[in-house]
Design a protein around this motif. Structure first.
Motif, PDB file in Angstrom:
ATOM      1  N   ALA A  29       0.832  -1.206   0.000  1.00 35.87           N
ATOM      2  CA  ALA A  29       0.000   0.000   0.000  1.00 35.87           C
ATOM      3  C   ALA A  29       0.865   1.253   0.000  1.00 35.87           C
ATOM      4  O   ALA A  29       0.568   2.229  -0.699  1.00 35.87           O
ATOM      5  N   SER A  30       1.952   1.222   0.737  1.00 37.46           N
ATOM      6  CA  SER A  30       2.858   2.371   0.785  1.00 37.46           C
ATOM      7  C   SER A  30       3.515   2.616  -0.573  1.00 37.46           C
ATOM      8  O   SER A  30       3.607   3.765  -1.028  1.00 37.46           O
ATOM      9  N   LEU A  33       0.872   4.037  -2.927  1.00 36.91           N
ATOM     10  CA  LEU A  33       0.546   5.427  -2.607  1.00 36.91           C
ATOM     11  C   LEU A  33       1.678   6.384  -2.964  1.00 36.91           C
ATOM     12  O   LEU A  33       1.430   7.542  -3.290  1.00 36.91           O
ATOM     13  N   LEU A  47      -0.479   5.220   7.072  1.00 34.06           N
ATOM     14  CA  LEU A  47      -0.026   3.832   7.190  1.00 34.06           C
ATOM     15  C   LEU A  47       0.955   3.637   8.347  1.00 34.06           C
ATOM     16  O   LEU A  47       1.324   2.506   8.656  1.00 34.06           O
TER      17      LEU A  47
END
Length: 174
Positions: A29-30, A33, A47
């Motif tokens: 996810a990081s 993003l 996060l």
């Protein structure tokens, strides 16, 4: 797996498998993003909390306090401060030597400062990696501890067999 418990609470304990699954999800996810220019980095700050929750529960599972997560952060801050100081000193020396017409010495001084700074930052990176591996690979504490009961074993085809005697087969008369 309870995703809300995994990512949103820092209390309790989780096993290694759940930690690595959660760590992988937060890391992916990081990365996704960070593709977005500014908004992605701002949202990416959200996060931090799931990562803290994962680390805290994993340390609790080892019988340790979650405050230990500050150790790699403190090492990184100290190493960053040293690296900036040494690199800055190298550039100041390069400016002084450059003013005295010693061009090669000035370039060498600047590169020496950058090299030392890179070595110090590598030390911080390896300290963080070592901490991650320690947290992620240390076995579960086998008994209940002050942070809660032993987390349940994973269910599914790859779950370890239950301990204890095998169930007895029914007796068929015939």
């Amino acid at each position: 797996m309870d995703w809300k418990f995994l990512f949103l609470t820092a209390e309790g304990r989780i096993r290694r498998r759940d930690f690595w699954i959660g760590f992988l999800i937060v890391t992916v996810a990081s990365v996704v993003l960070n593709i977005l220019p500014v908004l992605g980095q701002i949202i990416g700050l959200l996060l931090i909390w799931p990562q803290v929750c994962l680390g805290a529960k994993r340390l609790h599972d080892m019988g340790r306090t979650a405050w230990l997560m500050l150790v790699p952060f403190a090492v990184a801050v100290v190493c960053m401060t040293l690296a900036v100081t040494i690199a800055g000193a190298g550039f100041v020396a390069a400016l002084v030597l450059g003013a005295s017409q010693a061009g090669h010495a000035a370039a060498g001084s600047a590169l020496a400062g950058l090299g030392a700074a890179s070595a110090i930052m590598s030390l911080a990176m390896f300290a963080g990696l070592g901490f991650l591996l320690w947290v992620g690979l240390t076995p579960t504490e086998p008994n209940e501890n002050r942070y809660g009961p032993v987390p349940p074993l994973p269910a599914g085809p790859d779950a370890p067999p239950p301990s204890g005697p095998p169930p007895s087969a029914p007796i068929v008369e015939g």
